[in-house]
Design an enzyme around this catalytic site. Sequence first.
Site, PDB file in Angstrom:
ATOM      1  N   LYS A   1       0.826  -1.215   0.000  1.00 44.73           N
ATOM      2  CA  LYS A   1       0.000   0.000   0.000  1.00 44.73           C
ATOM      3  C   LYS A   1       0.860   1.265   0.000  1.00 44.73           C
ATOM      4  O   LYS A   1       0.590   2.210  -0.735  1.00 44.73           O
ATOM      5  CB  LYS A   1      -0.925   0.040   1.219  1.00 44.73           C
ATOM      6  CG  LYS A   1      -2.183  -0.761   1.077  1.00 44.73           C
ATOM      7  CD  LYS A   1      -3.038  -0.626   2.327  1.00 44.73           C
ATOM      8  CE  LYS A   1      -4.277  -1.466   2.236  1.00 44.73           C
ATOM      9  NZ  LYS A   1      -5.231  -1.019   1.236  1.00 44.73           N
TER      10      LYS A   1
ATOM     11  N   SER B   1      -6.141  -4.485  -1.590  1.00 45.75           N
ATOM     12  CA  SER B   1      -7.228  -4.569  -0.618  1.00 45.75           C
ATOM     13  C   SER B   1      -6.859  -5.582   0.462  1.00 45.75           C
ATOM     14  O   SER B   1      -6.642  -6.751   0.177  1.00 45.75           O
ATOM     15  CB  SER B   1      -8.513  -5.025  -1.319  1.00 45.75           C
ATOM     16  OG  SER B   1      -9.456  -5.474  -0.368  1.00 45.75           O
TER      17      SER B   1
ATOM     18  N   ARG C   1      -7.791   6.172  -3.869  1.00 47.74           N
ATOM     19  CA  ARG C   1      -9.055   5.484  -3.658  1.00 47.74           C
ATOM     20  C   ARG C   1     -10.078   5.963  -4.697  1.00 47.74           C
ATOM     21  O   ARG C   1      -9.932   7.027  -5.295  1.00 47.74           O
ATOM     22  CB  ARG C   1      -9.596   5.795  -2.260  1.00 47.74           C
ATOM     23  CG  ARG C   1      -8.764   5.239  -1.130  1.00 47.74           C
ATOM     24  CD  ARG C   1      -9.198   3.861  -0.823  1.00 47.74           C
ATOM     25  NE  ARG C   1      -8.484   3.320   0.336  1.00 47.74           N
ATOM     26  CZ  ARG C   1      -8.777   2.183   0.882  1.00 47.74           C
ATOM     27  NH1 ARG C   1      -9.759   1.450   0.408  1.00 47.74           N
ATOM     28  NH2 ARG C   1      -8.097   1.731   1.908  1.00 47.74           N
TER      29      ARG C   1
ATOM     30  N   HIS D   1      -8.764  -6.788   2.816  1.00 44.26           N
ATOM     31  CA  HIS D   1      -9.811  -7.805   2.948  1.00 44.26           C
ATOM     32  C   HIS D   1      -9.653  -8.891   1.885  1.00 44.26           C
ATOM     33  O   HIS D   1      -9.740 -10.078   2.174  1.00 44.26           O
ATOM     34  CB  HIS D   1     -11.202  -7.176   2.811  1.00 44.26           C
ATOM     35  CG  HIS D   1     -11.655  -6.456   4.022  1.00 44.26           C
ATOM     36  ND1 HIS D   1     -11.198  -5.206   4.360  1.00 44.26           N
ATOM     37  CD2 HIS D   1     -12.529  -6.815   4.983  1.00 44.26           C
ATOM     38  CE1 HIS D   1     -11.784  -4.822   5.471  1.00 44.26           C
ATOM     39  NE2 HIS D   1     -12.598  -5.778   5.882  1.00 44.26           N
TER      40      HIS D   1
END
Length: 170
Positions: free
Chosen positions: A46, A85, A53, A87
Amino acid sequence: NEIPQLNAVARAVSQARKLSMHDNARLFALVHTAAADALIVSFRIKYQENAWRPITAIRAGHGGVAPDPNWESLLITPPHPDYPSAHCIAAGAVAQVLRDLFGSDELKFSYVFPPGLGMMRSYATLAQIEKEMEDARVFDGIHFDSTNEHSTELGRRVGAYAVANHLRPT
């Protein structure tokens, strides 16, 4: 926040397969090792990539799309870069651990999530839960679809690495 859901997936598969205590210990240790590794990888990338975003791209306008300075995502946008991401990378890692341990993507399982609401979730494949995780991030407005797809694939590689290199059967 995604780990309790992924634990529920592993628990449902474990119960359906009636695993021994030894096999459960290995399963959950690998699930958590792979998920932790995936999240570490995610946050390292990241801040190397520093990708914007959807809210930033939509408000600024991008790729021939007119700016919409008042656009809001469904969820509050997290205060860190988009790609990858967390998740989806964790879901991909856990799903791959389960694929590798059970030898198939086709694992029928159900579980109640979130626990307090009593909502039954049912799947026929691990790919279904990965896709649902990807779609949820897009529908919430916090990730791009390409981010999610790449993240799931990267997570799968992390999960495969965990199974191949950690807690091998004796």
